[in-house]
Structures are given as C-alpha cells and as structure tokens.
Scaffold this motif. Structure first.
Motif, short mmCIF file in Angstrom:
data_model
loop_
_atom_site.label_atom_id
_atom_site.label_comp_id
_atom_site.label_asym_id
_atom_site.label_seq_id
_atom_site.Cartn_x
_atom_site.Cartn_y
_atom_site.Cartn_z
N PRO A 123 36.47 43.73 31.55
CA PRO A 123 37.68 44.25 32.19
C PRO A 123 38.64 43.16 32.64
CG PRO A 123 35.78 44.53 33.62
CD PRO A 123 35.26 44.14 32.28
N GLU A 124 38.13 41.96 32.94
CA GLU A 124 39.02 40.86 33.30
C GLU A 124 39.87 40.46 32.10
OE1 GLU A 124 36.64 37.75 34.89
OE2 GLU A 124 35.87 38.97 36.53
N GLY A 125 39.24 40.38 30.92
CA GLY A 125 40.00 40.09 29.71
C GLY A 125 41.00 41.18 29.41
N MET A 126 40.60 42.43 29.61
CA MET A 126 41.51 43.56 29.40
C MET A 126 42.70 43.50 30.35
SD MET A 126 38.99 46.82 28.72
CE MET A 126 40.41 47.92 28.61
N ALA A 127 42.45 43.08 31.59
CA ALA A 127 43.53 42.96 32.58
C ALA A 127 44.57 41.95 32.11
CB ALA A 127 42.96 42.56 33.93
N ILE A 128 44.12 40.83 31.56
CA ILE A 128 45.04 39.83 31.04
C ILE A 128 45.82 40.39 29.86
CG2 ILE A 128 45.22 37.56 29.92
CD1 ILE A 128 42.73 36.73 31.51
N GLY A 129 45.12 41.08 28.96
CA GLY A 129 45.78 41.65 27.79
C GLY A 129 46.82 42.69 28.17
N VAL A 130 46.48 43.55 29.12
CA VAL A 130 47.42 44.58 29.57
C VAL A 130 48.64 43.94 30.22
CG1 VAL A 130 47.74 46.45 31.24
CG2 VAL A 130 45.68 46.39 29.84
N ALA A 131 48.41 42.88 31.02
CA ALA A 131 49.52 42.20 31.69
C ALA A 131 50.49 41.59 30.68
CB ALA A 131 48.98 41.13 32.63
N PHE A 132 49.96 40.88 29.69
CA PHE A 132 50.83 40.24 28.71
C PHE A 132 51.42 41.26 27.73
CE2 PHE A 132 48.70 36.35 30.10
CZ PHE A 132 49.80 35.51 30.22
#
Length: 257
Positions: A123-132
């Motif tokens: 989910p941390e990686g997903m959070a970065i992906g969603v943000a960018f």
C-alpha cells in the motif's frame, strides 16, 4: 526538475519507488559490517518517518481526495480511509497467526517480520503511484507533496531494511543473503506504485477512493509499526522525531506546494 514533471505518471512513480527501494537496500547494507544498530538512531529515524508520513497522509492524500471528490465526498473519503486501514489490520492478524518455524521462536519472528514488512510496502507503493498519477493528471496534487510523500516513505524504508536484514544476520544467515532478503522487501513498492499510477491514469474516477484508501493504509502502518517501535526506546526522543518530521513536511508543502 522540469524534466521530471514532464514525465508521465507511471514514469515518475517508477523513479520515486526506485528511490524508496534504494533506501531499503541502503538500510540493509550495514549488515555486511555489523550485526546490530544503535537503538537511539533507529528510534529517531522511525519517529521522523512517522511524522513525515502523518503529514503526507493529510497534505498529499486526503486533501487532494477531498478536492477531487464531487458528490458524497464525506462518504467516499470515510469509506476509502476505513478500507485502507482494515487492509493493514487484517494483514497484521494474518501474519500474527502464521505458524512458520513454530519449533524455533527466533526464526519464526524473523519470518513474520519479513512478510509483514513486505506486505506493508504494497500500500505504501500504491500511495506513491496514486499521488504521482494524480499529479500527472492535474487533479489538485502539488508536485512537492507527491515528492515528499516518496521521501517520507523512503526514510521509513531505511530502518525497515535494517529490521529485516539484521535479525536474519543475527540468527546465523550469511551477510549477502541477509542483505538480499532485506532489500527485496522494498522492491514490491515499485510494482505496486506503477500499478497504482496506471490505474489512476486510466480510471480517474477512482482517484478520491484510491487517495483515501492509501491514506487509511498509511495511518494504519504508522500506528501499528512506526509509533510502537520508536516510542519503545524513549517517549521524549520519539515525540521530537514525530514533530520534526511532521513540521518538515508541512513547511515544504505550504512553502512550495
């Protein structure tokens, strides 16, 4: 930085999550030279990362989610947030009930730690992906907020690399194998991030759901992993770390966001 902002969302995410993975690898790297790390330094890194991630949850995830949600924003943000938190809670329950190496408590502890850190990195990686992905789509996300989110997660990943590699080394595993498994726990963020960015890019309607979901998962990770670990080594030092991390993220977001 202009060249970076000209990249597509998934390309920005690829670079950002590569940074977080490198930070994980750097955290695991000292296993080649020693078998332990100072508790004070470890605690401050964890608490500072907690502060940065708490601020990132609000400035980088929930605020843009509120801005992009049109109707029933309170319901969307609440449901997304709760679902994200539940994911981490369920993950903790499952990993806690694993019966790996039941005949050896130390090996079991190491195995559960490796699995827990790896799963939490998704989910941390997903959070970065969603943000960018939101940044590239022009949906209310400031560039500095997305970058600082990745920086905060990267700072957190440094001690996480230690958390995985050093217990393995202390239990007799070789230096290279301990390092390899330690850095591998952060590699999942790259795939999760790219998937998150592509999903938001091609299905922009789910953006507020994705942002609030990531926020809930991040808060759960901070509460279940970072806060307990850092405060166990001293309340005052950990509190200073949390406040410093939060203040740093808030200053950068307000000044450059």
């Amino acid at each position: 930085m202009e060249w970076f902002y000209n990249l597509s969302g998934w390309q920005q995410t690829l670079l950002a999550t590569s940074f977080t993975w490198i930070m994980t690898a750097l955290g695991a790297l000292p296993v080649f030279f020693c078998k332990s790390v100072g508790k004070t330094a470890f605690s401050f890194m964890m608490s500072s990362a907690a502060g940065i991630m708490l601020a990132s949850t609000f400035f980088s995830l929930l605020m843009p989610a509120l801005e992009t949600a049109e109707k029933f924003s309170f319901l969307i943000l609440t449901c997304g947030f709760v679902l994200g938190g539940l994911l981490i809670i369920i993950t903790d329950i499952i990993t806690g009930k694993l019966h790996l190496f039941s005949d050896n408590a130390k090996k079991r502890s190491c195995a559960v730690m490796c699995i827990a850190v790896t799963i939490h990195n998704i989910p941390e990686g997903m959070a970065i992906g969603v943000a960018f992905g939101a940044l590239a789509a022009g949906n209310g996300m400031a560039g500095v907020a997305a970058i600082m989110l990745a920086v905060g997660i990267g700072i957190q990943n440094f001690p996480e690399g230690m958390c995985v590699a050093f217990p393995l080394r202390a239990n007799g595993m070789g230096r290279f194998k301990s390092f390899f498994i330690g850095q591998l726990s952060g590699a999942v963020e790259i795939a999760a991030g790219v998937i998150g960015a592509l999903t938001v890019t091609f299905a922009s309607g789910i953006l507020p759901w994705a942002l609030s979901f990531s926020a809930g998962a991040m808060i759960a990770v901070v509460c279940s992993e970072l806060i307990p670990e850092s405060f166990s080594q001293g309340k005052i030092k950990a509190t200073i770390g949390v406040i410093s991390g939060f203040a740093l993220m808030m200053i950068l977001d307000i000044a450059f966001g």
